[in-house]
Design a protein around this motif. Structure first.
Motif, PDB file in Angstrom:
ATOM      1  N   CYS A 160     -21.062 -16.379 -18.046  1.00  0.00           N
ATOM      2  CA  CYS A 160     -21.539 -16.487 -16.667  1.00  0.00           C
ATOM      3  C   CYS A 160     -22.252 -15.176 -16.324  1.00  0.00           C
ATOM      4  CB  CYS A 160     -20.353 -16.718 -15.732  1.00  0.00           C
ATOM      5  SG  CYS A 160     -20.709 -16.433 -13.991  1.00  0.00           S
TER       6      CYS A 160
ATOM      7  N   CYS B  35     -20.359 -13.039 -13.261  1.00  0.00           N
ATOM      8  CA  CYS B  35     -19.107 -12.296 -13.483  1.00  0.00           C
ATOM      9  C   CYS B  35     -18.979 -11.781 -14.908  1.00  0.00           C
ATOM     10  CB  CYS B  35     -17.895 -13.158 -13.104  1.00  0.00           C
ATOM     11  SG  CYS B  35     -17.634 -14.540 -14.226  1.00  0.00           S
TER      12      CYS B  35
ATOM     13  N   CYS C 174     -17.656 -21.975 -13.218  1.00  0.00           N
ATOM     14  CA  CYS C 174     -17.234 -20.839 -14.034  1.00  0.00           C
ATOM     15  C   CYS C 174     -15.721 -20.714 -13.948  1.00  0.00           C
ATOM     16  CB  CYS C 174     -17.899 -19.553 -13.523  1.00  0.00           C
ATOM     17  SG  CYS C 174     -17.176 -18.045 -14.234  1.00  0.00           S
TER      18      CYS C 174
ATOM     19  N   CYS D 101     -15.162 -16.966 -11.916  1.00  0.00           N
ATOM     20  CA  CYS D 101     -15.573 -16.704 -10.530  1.00  0.00           C
ATOM     21  C   CYS D 101     -15.734 -17.969  -9.705  1.00  0.00           C
ATOM     22  CB  CYS D 101     -16.847 -15.858 -10.490  1.00  0.00           C
ATOM     23  SG  CYS D 101     -18.326 -16.732 -11.052  1.00  0.00           S
TER      24      CYS D 101
HETATM   25 ZN   LIG Z   1     -18.550 -16.460 -13.258  1.00  0.00          ZN
END
Ligand SMILES: [Zn+2]
Length: 238
Positions: A204, A207, A228, A231
């Motif tokens: 991701c 994050c 995700c 996050c």
């Molecule tokens: Zn993320």
């Protein structure tokens, strides 16, 4: 790739680009609104000018007063002088008194002339300070007027951009199915406007956390919204 084969997540990512761009411009517009009409630098420059002017005024008055006083003293000395040498006064005591008067008036005159010299110097310094403060005030006012013009230009440009972006945003939103759109809208405020994150490799972008290969695969397939693991943002491919 036709538009219909684009995943909902990708469509949402495009939508988010518009939303972020619009939010950024609206924030700057708000800043400009606050700045327009404020002139802190000019206000301070005017204060300094007024202070310099107030400091000068008493010295100018002192110069005028001393000048008058010295003139009247000079007259008095001339009159006494004329009487002394007119020949009308013959009494030695009286003549001596007059000579002493003249000497005393001359001492006073010399003292006042010293004071006048000092007052004139202070007055000149004060005038230079006022001129400098005036120059700085003019500069500040000119800069302010210039910055107003720049800000007004920027404001106009941003307002036009926001209108353009909002029209494009509407089109981008229309391309997303309502269920996905409402999930995006619900997530936006919780993620400071960044509800969608791109998947780079298997991670991701927002994050940085690497996703399981199953999740990464689902994102690439694009048949459903995938979040995700770390996050909670909607993951998308560009
Ligand atoms: Zn993320």
């Amino acid at each position: 790739m036709s538009e219909t084969s684009v995943s909902q997540a990708t469509l949402l990512y495009r939508l988010q680009t518009f939303d972020l761009g619009i939010a950024q411009r609206l924030a700057r517009l708000q800043e400009i609104e606050t700045v327009l009409g404020q002139d802190e630098t000019v206000r301070k420059a005017r204060q300094r000018f007024e202070a310099a002017d107030s400091a000068l005024t008493p010295w100018q008055a002192r110069v005028r007063d001393l000048d008058l006083e010295i003139k009247s003293l000079t007259q008095k000395i001339q009159q006494t002088d004329r009487s002394l040498y007119s020949g009308k006064i013959t009494n030695p005591k009286e003549l001596q008194d007059m000579q002493e008067d003249i000497a005393s008036l001359k001492r006073r005159q010399s003292q006042l002339e010293d004071e006048l010299l000092e007052a004139m110097m202070k007055s000149e310094e004060g005038q230079a300070a006022v001129a400098e403060a005036q120059r700085q005030l003019n500069d500040a006012q000119a800069a302010w007027a210039g910055s107003q013009v720049d800000l007004l230009d920027e404001k106009q440009r941003l307002e036009k951009e926001v209108a353009d972006w909002q029209a494009q945003r509407q089109q981008a939103a229309a391309a997303v199915d309502p269920a996905s759109l409402s999930r995006y809208e619900a997530l936006r405020p919780k993620k400071r406007g960044q509800a969608v994150a791109l998947l780079k490799g298997d991670s991701c972008v927002m994050c940085g956390v690497e996703q399981t290969s199953r999740i990464a695969q689902q994102v690439r397939q694009g048949t459903q919204l995938v979040y995700c693991e770390s996050c909670g943002r909607i993951l998308a491919t560009p």
